[in-house]
Write an enzyme that holds these catalytic residues in place. Structure first.
Site, short mmCIF file in Angstrom:
data_model
loop_
_atom_site.label_atom_id
_atom_site.label_comp_id
_atom_site.label_asym_id
_atom_site.label_seq_id
_atom_site.Cartn_x
_atom_site.Cartn_y
_atom_site.Cartn_z
N HIS A 133 0.86 -1.18 0.00
CA HIS A 133 0.00 0.00 0.00
C HIS A 133 0.90 1.23 0.00
CE1 HIS A 133 1.04 0.16 4.22
NE2 HIS A 133 0.53 -1.05 4.40
N ASP A 145 4.97 -0.18 12.92
CA ASP A 145 5.40 -1.33 13.74
C ASP A 145 6.54 -0.85 14.63
OD1 ASP A 145 3.72 -3.58 12.68
OD2 ASP A 145 4.62 -2.87 10.82
N GLY A 174 1.87 3.14 2.23
CA GLY A 174 2.89 3.17 3.29
C GLY A 174 4.18 2.48 2.83
N HIS A 175 4.04 1.32 2.19
CA HIS A 175 5.23 0.62 1.68
C HIS A 175 5.93 1.47 0.61
CE1 HIS A 175 2.79 -3.06 2.92
NE2 HIS A 175 3.91 -3.22 3.58
N ARG A 210 -3.43 -5.30 6.67
CA ARG A 210 -4.58 -5.92 7.32
C ARG A 210 -5.87 -5.13 7.11
NH1 ARG A 210 -2.59 -9.72 11.37
NH2 ARG A 210 -0.37 -9.51 11.24
N GLN A 220 8.63 -3.42 16.54
CA GLN A 220 9.45 -4.17 15.58
C GLN A 220 10.71 -3.39 15.22
OE1 GLN A 220 7.99 -6.48 12.01
NE2 GLN A 220 8.45 -4.58 10.96
#
Ligand code: PAF
Length: 277
Positions: free
Chosen positions: A35, A151, A37-38, A188, A154
């Site tokens: 999306h 994340d 964001g990536h 998600r 992460q």
């Protein structure tokens, strides 16, 4: 033209060629279902690096729930089209046996920062993340790697691992991209029903309010936040917590490095978010 690479040896050959020409190589690790964001991570990588590799690997080791793994969206043709458009040099999309060959027996386990929050809610998750990220770094030999701040924990786990293992790579954390209504972009989100999608932005809205309440010294800000999220229609909350941004140690009041982190369930989909306080 984005080249699809499935084998580590082919990836290594490209990176060796690029390094030989003096090029800096950026890595954008993903599990696909790309999306905006990536794509912002890709743009950040392209701004710093002459060559950019995006990886797509739905890493079985980081799913503690088999249903979640089975339901994880897999959209490689659409992802490839987006990466082509963005001008990514290589898409590394290995099959599971290339990443975890027969006899694979190593786990990278980060203590401390990986323990609370996601670590407590999803036992084994960060072992899986750290193991595959260490492998992606080793397989690619990239110079810089780009991760989303969505994340947050992460990102801290990866930073800790890189520092502890002296891995020769620079980790860059990039701002969370949000939809117009504030919902953090996530693969998600595609699993949310129209009803759930309408409710989902309530998490960020309640967190933003809680951050301002915390800064104002109001008591009960986290409890009010949780109650607001549930009243909006979320089914349950794994955590809404104030933590130190780097160590993830609990805080009772905001500091200059405080961060509010949350995970909550909505219609069978687990959403996470975090903001500075
Ligand atoms: O954030 C993700 O998409 C994954 O956890 C990552 C970093 C690609 C490792 O599988």
């Amino acid at each position: 033209m984005t080249e699809i690479v499935r084998k580590v040896s082919d990836l290594r050959a490209s990176v060796a060629r690029w390094h030989g020409a003096g090029d800096t190589v950026g890595l954008v690790p993903t599990m696909g279902a790309l999306h905006a964001g990536h794509l912002s991570l890709v743009r950040a990588a392209q701004a710093d690096c002459a060559r950019v590799i995006a990886t797509i690997f739905v890493n079985p080791k980081q799913f503690n729930n088999p249903t979640d793994l089975a339901k994880y969206p897999r959209t490689e043709p659409a992802d490839l089209a987006l990466l082509q458009q963005a001008g990514v040099d290589v898409l590394f999309a290995p099959p599971p046996e290339e990443v975890y060959p027969l006899g694979f027996a190593t786990t990278v386990s980060v203590a401390g920062v990986a323990g609370p929050l996601e670590g407590a809610s999803r036992p084994g998750h960060f072992d899986g993340v750290a193991t595959v990220v260490a492998k992606l770094f080793g397989m690619s030999r990239a110079d810089r790697a780009y991760f989303g701040q969505k994340d947050w924990q992460q990102l801290q786990v990866v930073r800790r691992m890189v520092a502890d293992l002296n891995l020769p790579i620079t980790v860059i954390g990039c701002e969370t991209l949000r939809e117009g209504d504030g919902l953090a972009m996530s693969s998600r989100n595609t699993r949310l029903s129209p009803r759930a999608r309408a409710i989902a932005p309530a998490l960020y809205a309640a967190m933003t309010r809680a951050a301002s309440d915390l800064r104002a010294g109001k008591t009960g800000a986290l409890k009010t936040c949780a109650a607001t999220v549930l009243a909006a229609g979320f089914d349950s909350i794994d955590y809404i917590d104030l933590r130190d941004a780097d160590s993830l140690e609990p805080l009772t009041a905001p500091t200059s490095t405080a961060r509010l982190l949350a995970a909550a369930w909505l219609d069978g989909v687990r959403l996470i978010d975090n903001i500075p306080v």
